[in-house]
Design a protein around this motif. Structure first.
Motif, PDB file in Angstrom:
ATOM      1  N   LEU A  50      57.440  36.598  45.363  1.00 38.59           N
ATOM      2  CA  LEU A  50      57.438  37.342  46.625  1.00 38.59           C
ATOM      3  C   LEU A  50      56.078  37.911  47.011  1.00 38.59           C
ATOM      4  O   LEU A  50      55.817  38.135  48.184  1.00 38.59           O
ATOM      5  CB  LEU A  50      58.435  38.508  46.540  1.00 38.59           C
ATOM      6  N   TRP A  51      55.210  38.180  46.032  1.00 35.92           N
ATOM      7  CA  TRP A  51      53.957  38.889  46.295  1.00 35.92           C
ATOM      8  C   TRP A  51      52.751  38.053  45.895  1.00 35.92           C
ATOM      9  O   TRP A  51      52.772  37.342  44.902  1.00 35.92           O
ATOM     10  CB  TRP A  51      53.945  40.205  45.519  1.00 35.92           C
ATOM     11  N   ILE A  52      51.690  38.165  46.704  1.00 31.33           N
ATOM     12  CA  ILE A  52      50.431  37.485  46.412  1.00 31.33           C
ATOM     13  C   ILE A  52      49.291  38.500  46.402  1.00 31.33           C
ATOM     14  O   ILE A  52      49.358  39.537  47.051  1.00 31.33           O
ATOM     15  CB  ILE A  52      50.114  36.367  47.438  1.00 31.33           C
ATOM     16  N   ASN A  53      48.260  38.184  45.649  1.00 30.24           N
ATOM     17  CA  ASN A  53      47.080  39.022  45.529  1.00 30.24           C
ATOM     18  C   ASN A  53      45.907  38.294  46.195  1.00 30.24           C
ATOM     19  O   ASN A  53      45.661  37.128  45.904  1.00 30.24           O
ATOM     20  CB  ASN A  53      46.791  39.250  44.042  1.00 30.24           C
ATOM     21  N   TRP A  54      45.202  38.971  47.090  1.00 28.80           N
ATOM     22  CA  TRP A  54      44.034  38.400  47.772  1.00 28.80           C
ATOM     23  C   TRP A  54      42.843  38.519  46.836  1.00 28.80           C
ATOM     24  O   TRP A  54      42.511  39.591  46.358  1.00 28.80           O
ATOM     25  CB  TRP A  54      43.771  39.164  49.060  1.00 28.80           C
ATOM     26  N   ILE A  55      42.156  37.417  46.579  1.00 25.09           N
ATOM     27  CA  ILE A  55      40.981  37.396  45.718  1.00 25.09           C
ATOM     28  C   ILE A  55      39.783  36.946  46.547  1.00 25.09           C
ATOM     29  O   ILE A  55      39.821  35.894  47.186  1.00 25.09           O
ATOM     30  CB  ILE A  55      41.159  36.413  44.538  1.00 25.09           C
ATOM     31  N   THR A  56      38.724  37.743  46.532  1.00 28.36           N
ATOM     32  CA  THR A  56      37.484  37.408  47.235  1.00 28.36           C
ATOM     33  C   THR A  56      36.441  36.995  46.218  1.00 28.36           C
ATOM     34  O   THR A  56      36.212  37.698  45.241  1.00 28.36           O
ATOM     35  CB  THR A  56      36.962  38.624  48.030  1.00 28.36           C
ATOM     36  N   ASN A  57      35.809  35.840  46.425  1.00 36.70           N
ATOM     37  CA  ASN A  57      34.666  35.431  45.610  1.00 36.70           C
ATOM     38  C   ASN A  57      33.425  36.010  46.259  1.00 36.70           C
ATOM     39  O   ASN A  57      33.015  35.567  47.325  1.00 36.70           O
ATOM     40  CB  ASN A  57      34.556  33.904  45.533  1.00 36.70           C
ATOM     41  N   PHE A  58      32.845  37.019  45.616  1.00 32.37           N
ATOM     42  CA  PHE A  58      31.700  37.705  46.197  1.00 32.37           C
ATOM     43  C   PHE A  58      30.415  36.919  45.997  1.00 32.37           C
ATOM     44  O   PHE A  58      30.218  36.268  44.983  1.00 32.37           O
ATOM     45  CB  PHE A  58      31.547  39.096  45.576  1.00 32.37           C
ATOM     46  N   GLY A  59      29.544  36.994  46.985  1.00 33.73           N
ATOM     47  CA  GLY A  59      28.238  36.355  46.931  1.00 33.73           C
ATOM     48  C   GLY A  59      27.431  36.803  48.129  1.00 33.73           C
ATOM     49  O   GLY A  59      27.893  37.622  48.937  1.00 33.73           O
ATOM     50  N   PRO A  60      26.222  36.276  48.238  1.00 36.61           N
ATOM     51  CA  PRO A  60      25.408  36.633  49.397  1.00 36.61           C
ATOM     52  C   PRO A  60      26.146  36.269  50.685  1.00 36.61           C
ATOM     53  O   PRO A  60      26.698  35.187  50.814  1.00 36.61           O
ATOM     54  CB  PRO A  60      24.152  35.782  49.236  1.00 36.61           C
ATOM     55  N   GLY A  61      26.216  37.191  51.587  1.00 35.94           N
ATOM     56  CA  GLY A  61      26.844  36.921  52.876  1.00 35.94           C
ATOM     57  C   GLY A  61      28.356  37.040  52.890  1.00 35.94           C
ATOM     58  O   GLY A  61      28.999  36.551  53.818  1.00 35.94           O
TER      59      GLY A  61
END
Length: 79
Positions: free
Chosen positions: A29-40
């Motif tokens: 039922l639930w998802i986790n948002w994952i951001t790959n951090f980098g320049p910009g």
């Protein structure tokens, strides 16, 4: 194995709790948002990182922009 679970195992190793192998379950039922951090990295993506949403109602469709490396994964719980 999810990246979150890998991070948990690394943390436990650092804390000296090696060999801990919890029983886990992936949420349907639930998802986790994952951001790959980098320049910009876009500010919107930075704000969304780590937020949990219902699978059928995410705030945006990923990719959000041309160079978006964000993704979602099921929330993993330790049983």
């Amino acid at each position: 194995m999810s990246k979150g679970l890998t991070l948990a195992k690394i943390t436990m190793k650092i804390m000296g709790i090696e060999g801990f192998n919890p029983i886990t379950s992936k949420s349907g039922l639930w998802i986790n948002w994952i951001t790959n951090f980098g320049p910009g990295t876009y500010p919107y993506c930075t704000e969304q990182n780590g937020k949990i949403f219902k699978r059928d109602n995410p705030p945006e469709n990923i990719p959000v922009h041309d160079r978006c490396n964000c993704y979602t994964e099921p929330v993993v719980t330790i049983i």
